[in-house]
Every structure is written in structure tokens, then in C-alpha cells.
Scaffold this motif. Sequence first.
Motif: not given
Length: 161
Positions: A106-109, A64-77, A45-51
Amino acid sequence: MSGTVHLVELREGGSQDLYSVNNIMQEAFDPRFGEAWTSAQCLGMLSLPGVWLVVASVDGEDVGFALSRATVDEVELLLLATRPSARRRGVGGALLRAVIEEARGRNTVRVHLEVRSGNDAVQLYRREGFEKVGERRDYYRGRGGQLFDAHTYARDIADLT
């Protein structure tokens, strides 16, 4: 961690933090529920863009840690975990707010997350303004084969203060 107040320090993480992330995950996620990821899954997952990865430490110890991913205009925790000894001490909230701030940058909504039904972390998510928007029946498969529902929560970035 004792009962005194400790400063939560946040830093950007990366693949060099996988050992620490894995240790935190093993402590944080009860294997009965099948929620923890493998190191290979995290590395992939860390190797992917937006993560991105945020690591929290207290007194020099990663807690602790948080791993997240941005895709287009949204973010997924994707994952948020704290060592049991660090719970209810502001670590999870600091991590979640860091994800939200990065999402805003990242200008996500919208920020989405998924959590096992009955997970105490729901209190944190609700406190930070997330609302339940969906449910996946029998999504998690625990160690003994028992199935657990997943609940989806979301929060619009514009509403975050």
C-alpha cells in the motif's frame, strides 16, 4: 496442535469471519486486561476504508487473526491474536509479516501498534524490528477496574526485510 510442524495458512478475511475472530479473541485476551473488542467494534472497523483482516489457520482450524488499518502513508495494527494452543508456533509472526507486506504493498512508510505493558507479544514485535516509541499511562481498564499502561511500537517499512 501437537509438537509437530504445521503449515500456517493465511487468507484475507471479512465480516463472514467475525464469529471465528470473536472466539479467538475470547481465548487469546485475558479479560483481566480489557483488551478484547466486541463483535460490533470489529464489524464497524471492517466497514471503514483502508481496513483489512488476515486470518491464520492450521490444519483447517482458524487459530489467529490480524486486523489493520491504513491511513494516508501509515498502517496501524489494531488487533493481533492467536489461540493459546497456537502460540510460539509461528502463527503470530506469519500474521505480523503479512500485515507488513500488505503495508508495503500500500506504499506506506511506517507500521504502528499498541500493546499492554507486560504483554508477552512484545517479544514478537521486537523480533520483527519494532521499537518502543511511546507510552499511554493507565490506558487499559481491566474487568476489576485496574488500570494498565499501553506501549506504542513502530517500525519503518523501508527498514523491513
